[in-house]
Write a protein that holds these residues in place. Sequence first.
Motif, PDB file in Angstrom:
ATOM      1  N   THR A   1       5.029  88.945 -28.345  1.00 49.11           N
ATOM      2  CA  THR A   1       5.597  87.679 -28.467  1.00 49.11           C
ATOM      3  C   THR A   1       6.655  87.370 -29.824  1.00 49.11           C
ATOM      4  OG1 THR A   1       3.821  86.830 -29.934  1.00 49.11           O
ATOM      5  CG2 THR A   1       3.526  86.481 -27.453  1.00 49.11           C
TER       6      THR A   1
ATOM      7  N   ARG B   1      15.345  93.978 -34.978  1.00 48.69           N
ATOM      8  CA  ARG B   1      14.715  94.648 -35.818  1.00 48.69           C
ATOM      9  C   ARG B   1      15.355  94.899 -36.963  1.00 48.69           C
ATOM     10  NH1 ARG B   1       9.565  94.053 -33.703  1.00 48.69           N
ATOM     11  NH2 ARG B   1       9.972  94.196 -31.381  1.00 48.69           N
TER      12      ARG B   1
ATOM     13  N   TYR C   1      10.632  85.631 -30.323  1.00 50.21           N
ATOM     14  CA  TYR C   1      11.513  84.814 -31.743  1.00 50.21           C
ATOM     15  C   TYR C   1      12.278  85.485 -32.371  1.00 50.21           C
ATOM     16  CZ  TYR C   1       7.219  81.702 -30.865  1.00 50.21           C
ATOM     17  OH  TYR C   1       6.349  80.908 -30.428  1.00 50.21           O
ATOM     18  N   ARG C   2      12.293  86.809 -32.163  1.00 55.06           N
ATOM     19  CA  ARG C   2      13.338  87.530 -33.093  1.00 55.06           C
ATOM     20  C   ARG C   2      14.549  87.825 -31.711  1.00 55.06           C
ATOM     21  NH1 ARG C   2      12.030  91.637 -36.578  1.00 55.06           N
ATOM     22  NH2 ARG C   2      10.179  91.863 -37.350  1.00 55.06           N
TER      23      ARG C   2
ATOM     24  N   ARG D   1       6.225  99.455 -42.979  1.00 57.20           N
ATOM     25  CA  ARG D   1       7.308  98.922 -42.446  1.00 57.20           C
ATOM     26  C   ARG D   1       8.681  99.636 -43.303  1.00 57.20           C
ATOM     27  NH1 ARG D   1       7.310  95.631 -38.504  1.00 57.20           N
ATOM     28  NH2 ARG D   1       7.138  93.395 -39.211  1.00 57.20           N
TER      29      ARG D   1
ATOM     30  N   ASP E   1       4.178  82.107 -42.703  1.00 53.90           N
ATOM     31  CA  ASP E   1       3.668  82.303 -41.293  1.00 53.90           C
ATOM     32  C   ASP E   1       2.147  81.486 -41.398  1.00 53.90           C
ATOM     33  OD1 ASP E   1       5.782  83.691 -40.216  1.00 53.90           O
ATOM     34  OD2 ASP E   1       4.882  85.639 -40.263  1.00 53.90           O
TER      35      ASP E   1
ATOM     36  N   GLU F   1       0.534  89.903 -28.053  1.00 59.16           N
ATOM     37  CA  GLU F   1       0.332  90.093 -29.522  1.00 59.16           C
ATOM     38  C   GLU F   1       1.228  89.196 -30.141  1.00 59.16           C
ATOM     39  OE1 GLU F   1       3.160  91.583 -32.097  1.00 59.16           O
ATOM     40  OE2 GLU F   1       3.151  93.135 -30.498  1.00 59.16           O
ATOM     41  N   GLY F   2       0.591  88.668 -31.166  1.00 58.25           N
ATOM     42  CA  GLY F   2       1.575  87.622 -32.184  1.00 58.25           C
ATOM     43  C   GLY F   2       0.816  87.048 -33.188  1.00 58.25           C
ATOM     44  N   ARG F   3       1.133  85.539 -33.569  1.00 58.04           N
ATOM     45  CA  ARG F   3       0.498  84.955 -34.679  1.00 58.04           C
ATOM     46  C   ARG F   3      -0.371  83.929 -34.101  1.00 58.04           C
ATOM     47  NH1 ARG F   3       3.413  88.272 -35.919  1.00 58.04           N
ATOM     48  NH2 ARG F   3       4.280  88.506 -38.071  1.00 58.04           N
ATOM     49  N   ASP F   4      -0.188  83.529 -32.654  1.00 59.34           N
ATOM     50  CA  ASP F   4      -0.781  82.374 -32.311  1.00 59.34           C
ATOM     51  C   ASP F   4      -1.520  82.908 -30.702  1.00 59.34           C
ATOM     52  OD1 ASP F   4       1.446  82.603 -31.090  1.00 59.34           O
ATOM     53  OD2 ASP F   4       1.847  80.181 -31.181  1.00 59.34           O
TER      54      ASP F   4
ATOM     55  N   SER G   1      10.858  83.645 -39.451  1.00 64.53           N
ATOM     56  CA  SER G   1       9.799  82.904 -39.689  1.00 64.53           C
ATOM     57  C   SER G   1      10.406  81.382 -39.779  1.00 64.53           C
ATOM     58  CB  SER G   1       9.027  83.222 -41.232  1.00 64.53           C
ATOM     59  OG  SER G   1       8.421  84.402 -40.942  1.00 64.53           O
TER      60      SER G   1
ATOM     61  N   ARG H   1       3.027  77.313 -42.517  1.00 68.18           N
ATOM     62  CA  ARG H   1       3.667  76.455 -41.838  1.00 68.18           C
ATOM     63  C   ARG H   1       2.672  75.393 -41.043  1.00 68.18           C
ATOM     64  NH1 ARG H   1       4.990  80.869 -37.235  1.00 68.18           N
ATOM     65  NH2 ARG H   1       3.231  80.880 -36.303  1.00 68.18           N
TER      66      ARG H   1
ATOM     67  N   ARG I   1       8.507  76.619 -30.633  1.00 71.03           N
ATOM     68  CA  ARG I   1       7.151  76.994 -30.352  1.00 71.03           C
ATOM     69  C   ARG I   1       6.858  76.717 -28.809  1.00 71.03           C
ATOM     70  NH1 ARG I   1       6.032  79.966 -34.092  1.00 71.03           N
ATOM     71  NH2 ARG I   1       4.083  80.747 -32.882  1.00 71.03           N
TER      72      ARG I   1
HETATM   73  O1   DC Z   1       5.296  90.473 -35.237  1.00 64.34           O
HETATM   74  P1   DC Z   1       7.027  90.292 -35.699  1.00 64.34           P
HETATM   75  O2   DC Z   1       7.306  90.858 -36.970  1.00 64.34           O
HETATM   76  O3   DC Z   1       7.610  90.865 -34.625  1.00 64.34           O
HETATM   77  O4   DC Z   1       6.951  88.670 -35.498  1.00 64.34           O
HETATM   78  C1   DC Z   1       8.339  88.314 -36.156  1.00 64.34           C
HETATM   79  C2   DC Z   1       8.120  86.756 -36.629  1.00 64.34           C
HETATM   80  O5   DC Z   1       7.837  85.865 -35.516  1.00 64.34           O
HETATM   81  C3   DC Z   1       7.040  86.582 -37.772  1.00 64.34           C
HETATM   82  O6   DC Z   1       7.570  86.475 -38.990  1.00 64.34           O
HETATM   83  C4   DC Z   1       6.393  85.137 -37.136  1.00 64.34           C
HETATM   84  C5   DC Z   1       6.917  84.985 -35.691  1.00 64.34           C
HETATM   85  N1   DC Z   1       6.113  84.939 -34.534  1.00 64.34           N
HETATM   86  C6   DC Z   1       5.233  83.768 -34.470  1.00 64.34           C
HETATM   87  O7   DC Z   1       5.527  82.713 -35.226  1.00 64.34           O
HETATM   88  N2   DC Z   1       4.427  83.520 -33.534  1.00 64.34           N
HETATM   89  C7   DC Z   1       4.204  84.569 -32.810  1.00 64.34           C
HETATM   90  N3   DC Z   1       3.325  84.561 -31.508  1.00 64.34           N
HETATM   91  C8   DC Z   1       4.754  85.852 -32.941  1.00 64.34           C
HETATM   92  C9   DC Z   1       5.789  86.015 -34.052  1.00 64.34           C
END
Ligand code: DC
Length: 236
Positions: A47, A103, A51-52, A169, A196, A140-143, A112, A199, A121
């Motif tokens: 995911t 990347r 966003y990237r 990294r 992250d 896979e992600g943040r949410d 972000s 927010r 979103r």
């Molecule tokens: O996992 P990554 O570094 O590729 O994610 C890039 C950015 O995208 C991360 O800083 C926060 C955002 N992100 C998000 O808000 N929700 C997600 N499900 C995945 C990533």
Amino acid sequence: MLHVNDVKYNLTRLKGKIIAIDGPAGAGKSTTAKLVAARLGYTYLDTGAMYRALTHYALKNNIDPSDGKKLSALAEKLPVEFKNVDGVNRVFINGEDVTEAIRTPEVTQNVSEVAAHPGVRKAMVKKQIEIGKHGSIVAEGRDTTTVVFPNADLKIYLDASVKQRAQRRLLDLAKMGISTTLEEQESEIKRRDEYDSHRKHSPLTKAHDAFVVDTSKLTIEQQVDRIISLALTHIH
Ligand code: DC
């Protein structure tokens, strides 16, 4: 059949399930999720790459990362696609391969802010739910454990120390020919964690029913084995 610790498992009952993995930047989510998906014959959904891709496109077209209105409209119509090319997951926008372009440090620094807009979103989550509707997916992600797939069959929160994440990294960027310092990566990771996690919309949080896997002292193989074991013991 799958072998874990010399025990053979029948994978048929894991067909159609959803595994969601969240965690902070650099915890090893992408590598782990990719390998877990390959072992189970699942689709891998990155995911963050969505966003990237949006951020990359916006920067290229002079759309400001703070312009929520424009970015939300763009997120709804931008065709971001994942394709497996010779066994490698690649990301495309309008047919253009942007796998490497998403990347770069410039995208990383701005993503972000782009991902914090509620309209962005909403559009992305809708696409992610659509991609996952038939299951057999590792997202896979943040949410993904809280908002996208709150009913996932297995939820993992992957974590690691800031130092360890910065080191990883640094290595990833070096492979891409980009040289930075450990200090720079540590401060970049702290800045992204802060953004992250604090927010207003869908901050990074640990779902109450997620299993925490701290990868600081684990090899990639051990991380993958741990998640496969959790899948075999907790998915019914
Ligand atoms: O996992 P990554 O570094 O590729 O994610 C890039 C950015 O995208 C991360 O800083 C926060 C955002 N992100 C998000 O808000 N929700 C997600 N499900 C995945 C990533």
